[in-house]
Scaffold this motif. Structure first.
Motif, mmCIF file in Angstrom:
data_model
loop_
_atom_site.group_PDB
_atom_site.id
_atom_site.type_symbol
_atom_site.label_atom_id
_atom_site.label_comp_id
_atom_site.label_asym_id
_atom_site.label_seq_id
_atom_site.Cartn_x
_atom_site.Cartn_y
_atom_site.Cartn_z
ATOM 1 N N ALA A 77 -2.115 8.979 4.478
ATOM 2 C CA ALA A 77 -2.993 8.202 5.353
ATOM 3 C C ALA A 77 -3.778 7.232 4.478
ATOM 4 N N LYS A 86 0.844 -1.207 0.000
ATOM 5 C CA LYS A 86 0.000 0.000 0.000
ATOM 6 C C LYS A 86 0.877 1.253 0.000
ATOM 7 N N ILE A 110 -6.508 5.833 2.666
ATOM 8 C CA ILE A 110 -7.768 6.437 2.228
ATOM 9 C C ILE A 110 -8.937 5.470 2.413
ATOM 10 N N ARG A 168 9.624 2.921 -4.002
ATOM 11 C CA ARG A 168 8.653 3.850 -4.596
ATOM 12 C C ARG A 168 8.140 4.923 -3.653
#
Ligand code: COA
Length: 257
Positions: free
Chosen positions: A63, A22, A65, A57
């Motif tokens: 935060a 993520k 989402i 990356r």
């Protein structure tokens, strides 16, 4: 801890946020783990803490989402407060904190970087506050720390537009201290911590407290605080050692006492 690792490298600690699938996005658990890790480090007392993101990356892509999309106002407030507490452990920690920004630093990622004392960015790093585009606002200190760092007008422009900026632009506006090559942010942070660690640890800690105070109080009160911190250091062995070493033309050996 599932998403935060701490690596001790001599007297420096590297705290890595590792949720790569993520892009290291911050949900409540990640923020709590950052807080827990920083509390542990504060009692261990390394000479400096480097904060970085795992993978090539992202530093932190903000935060989470998806998690925020399910929050009611009171949960959102709690999330913001937990974030504030974790960020305070970075900027109020007596230990110098350095963000090694290795990719996306968006929203909450930018806020983590802002809570550090110093920011070093790789040239592929991207900064920005996309929150208003999501119908929310930066809730982990961004609306407060960004204006203090780069001034209200530029801060408002970044927050109101949500525009992403490159590492070079971030350097131009004083959001980051230094830009280095891709993949080099962590090493550059290590080099910086080596410079810091060569100095009296108590002197560095009290300098941080005094510099922090300048952001909170008027000049007269800040100068009084500085004089107190200055005096306090004269009660340390490190101050004797540092000043004697100068007279004896040798390198000081600081013990942190
Ligand atoms: N919250 C939750 N998940 C996030 C996230 C975030 N802030 N940022 C990235 N992710 C997730 C993506 O949903 C995706 O997960 P999936 O594979 O399960 O769908 C994964 O991380 C990889 O991201 P992806 O969007 O596929 O990568 P990309 O290279 O195409 O784009 C970004 C990278 C950073 C530009 C893009 O992910 C993005 O805009 N993220 C949100 C940034 C943001 O608004 N942050 C502020 C939040 S307040």
């Amino acid at each position: 801890m599932n998403y935060v690792t701490i690596q001790h490298e001599d007297d420096v600690a590297v705290l890595t946020i590792d949720r790569q699938e993520k892009l290291n996005a911050l949900d409540r658990q990640v923020v709590e783990e950052i807080g827990q890790a920083l509390l542990e480090l504060e009692s261990e007392g390394p000479r400096a803490i480097i904060v970085t993101g795992a993978g090539e990356r992202a530093f932190i892509a903000g935060a989470d989402i998806r998690a925020m999309s399910m929050m009611e106002p009171l949960e959102a407030k709690r999330f913001s407060e937990i974030g504030h507490a974790a960020m305070a452990l970075l900027d109020r920690s007596p230990i110098p904190t350095i963000a090694a920004v290795n990719g996306y630093a968006l929203g909450g990622g930018c806020e983590v970087a802002l809570a550090c004392d110093i920011r070093i960015a790789a040239e592929n790093a991207t900064f920005g506050f996309p929150e208003v585009g999501l119908g929310i606002l930066p809730g982990m200190g961004g609306t407060q720390r960004l204006p203090r760092l780069i001034g209200p007008a530029l801060a408002k422009e970044l927050i109101f537009t949500g525009r992403r900026i490159s590492a070079g632009e971030a350097r131009e506006i004083g959001l980051v201290n230094r830009v280095v090559g891709e993949g080099e942010a962590l090493n550059a942070a290590r080099e910086l911590t080596a410079e810091i660690s060569a100095n009296g640890p108590l002197a560095v800690r009290h300098s941080k407290a005094a510099a922090n105070r300048s952001l909170d109080v008027d000049l007269i009160s800040g100068l009084e605080y500085e004089a107190d911190q200055f005096a306090l250091l004269f009660a340390t062995e490190d101050a004797r050692e540092g000043m004697n070493a100068f007279g004896e033309k040798r390198k000081p050996e600081f013990e942190g006492r």
